[in-house]
Scaffold this motif. Structure first.
Motif, PDB file in Angstrom:
ATOM      1  N   GLY A  36       0.813  -1.208   0.000  1.00 35.21           N
ATOM      2  CA  GLY A  36       0.000   0.000   0.000  1.00 35.21           C
ATOM      3  C   GLY A  36       0.846   1.258   0.000  1.00 35.21           C
ATOM      4  N   LEU A  37       0.200   2.372   0.352  1.00 33.45           N
ATOM      5  CA  LEU A  37       0.859   3.678   0.343  1.00 33.45           C
ATOM      6  C   LEU A  37       1.235   4.116   1.750  1.00 33.45           C
ATOM      7  N   VAL A  38       2.410   4.720   1.872  1.00 33.67           N
ATOM      8  CA  VAL A  38       2.839   5.304   3.137  1.00 33.67           C
ATOM      9  C   VAL A  38       2.075   6.614   3.303  1.00 33.67           C
ATOM     10  N   THR A  39       1.261   6.704   4.345  1.00 30.12           N
ATOM     11  CA  THR A  39       0.445   7.902   4.558  1.00 30.12           C
ATOM     12  C   THR A  39       1.039   8.834   5.602  1.00 30.12           C
ATOM     13  N   ALA A  40       1.894   8.326   6.483  1.00 34.29           N
ATOM     14  CA  ALA A  40       2.529   9.149   7.506  1.00 34.29           C
ATOM     15  C   ALA A  40       3.692   8.366   8.095  1.00 34.29           C
ATOM     16  N   LYS A  41       4.612   9.088   8.739  1.00 36.13           N
ATOM     17  CA  LYS A  41       5.703   8.415   9.434  1.00 36.13           C
ATOM     18  C   LYS A  41       6.383   9.380  10.381  1.00 36.13           C
ATOM     19  N   GLU A  42       7.045   8.828  11.354  1.00 28.64           N
ATOM     20  CA  GLU A  42       7.894   9.545  12.291  1.00 28.64           C
ATOM     21  C   GLU A  42       9.154   8.709  12.444  1.00 28.64           C
ATOM     22  N   LYS A  43      10.002   9.078  13.381  1.00 24.25           N
ATOM     23  CA  LYS A  43      11.272   8.369  13.556  1.00 24.25           C
ATOM     24  C   LYS A  43      11.069   6.880  13.861  1.00 24.25           C
ATOM     25  N   ASN A  44      10.104   6.563  14.740  1.00 27.55           N
ATOM     26  CA  ASN A  44       9.948   5.185  15.214  1.00 27.55           C
ATOM     27  C   ASN A  44       8.662   4.506  14.776  1.00 27.55           C
ATOM     28  N   TRP A  45       8.011   4.984  13.721  1.00 29.16           N
ATOM     29  CA  TRP A  45       6.821   4.307  13.197  1.00 29.16           C
ATOM     30  C   TRP A  45       6.558   4.740  11.771  1.00 29.16           C
ATOM     31  N   ILE A  46       5.780   3.905  11.091  1.00 27.40           N
ATOM     32  CA  ILE A  46       5.361   4.192   9.722  1.00 27.40           C
ATOM     33  C   ILE A  46       3.906   3.773   9.592  1.00 27.40           C
ATOM     34  N   GLU A  47       3.120   4.550   8.868  1.00 27.61           N
ATOM     35  CA  GLU A  47       1.709   4.224   8.667  1.00 27.61           C
ATOM     36  C   GLU A  47       1.495   3.890   7.198  1.00 27.61           C
ATOM     37  N   VAL A  48       0.901   2.739   6.945  1.00 26.00           N
ATOM     38  CA  VAL A  48       0.657   2.272   5.584  1.00 26.00           C
ATOM     39  C   VAL A  48      -0.831   2.016   5.399  1.00 26.00           C
ATOM     40  N   LYS A  49      -1.394   2.613   4.349  1.00 30.06           N
ATOM     41  CA  LYS A  49      -2.783   2.361   3.983  1.00 30.06           C
ATOM     42  C   LYS A  49      -2.764   1.249   2.940  1.00 30.06           C
ATOM     43  N   ALA A  50      -3.187   0.067   3.346  1.00 26.45           N
ATOM     44  CA  ALA A  50      -3.161  -1.097   2.470  1.00 26.45           C
ATOM     45  C   ALA A  50      -4.174  -0.949   1.343  1.00 26.45           C
ATOM     46  N   ASP A  51      -3.898  -1.584   0.225  1.00 30.21           N
ATOM     47  CA  ASP A  51      -4.822  -1.571  -0.909  1.00 30.21           C
ATOM     48  C   ASP A  51      -6.191  -2.057  -0.447  1.00 30.21           C
ATOM     49  N   GLY A  52      -7.222  -1.281  -0.769  1.00 34.48           N
ATOM     50  CA  GLY A  52      -8.585  -1.654  -0.430  1.00 34.48           C
ATOM     51  C   GLY A  52      -9.025  -1.238   0.966  1.00 34.48           C
TER      52      GLY A  52
END
Length: 115
Positions: A36-52
């Protein structure tokens, strides 16, 4: 009569012990792969919006090295890998669940277009 009562008690204890032995199986590992797409991130985490999916999910690095006073902390290699990924990138992310979703591996499939 007491012999048959004793025999029933022995069978019950034996069967109860067998069922408890089956309960001691190691817990099933939870995890998977997300694309999916990376929607946000910081030093110690990443947020991914998976397909669908409608909403992104946050992933953090594994904790390594024990307690903080013993030198433990987030996996430094994964923190560096998260730092190199740009918001808007299309990624394939492998994760495991250990108290929360932990990123194990990140592959950038397509970097975001430069503006």
């Amino acid at each position: 009569m007491t012999k048959s009562l004793f025999a029933m008690l022995a069978v019950t204890v034996l069967l109860g012990g067998l069922s408890r032995a089956d309960d001691k199986k190691p817990p099933e590992k939870k995890g998977g792969t997300v694309t999916g797409l990376v929607t946000a991130k910081e030093k110690n985490w990443i947020e991914v919006k998976a397909d669908g999916e409608e909403k992104g999910r946050r992933y953090v690095p594994r904790w390594v090295g024990g307690a903080p006073d013993k030198g433990g902390g987030p996996d430094k290699k994964m923190v560096q890998a998260i730092g190199e990924v740009k918001v808007g990138s299309r990624v394939k992310l492998e994760w495991e669940f250990e108290e929360r979703a932990r990123v194990v591996k990140i592959d950038v499939l397509k970097a975001p277009a430069d503006k």
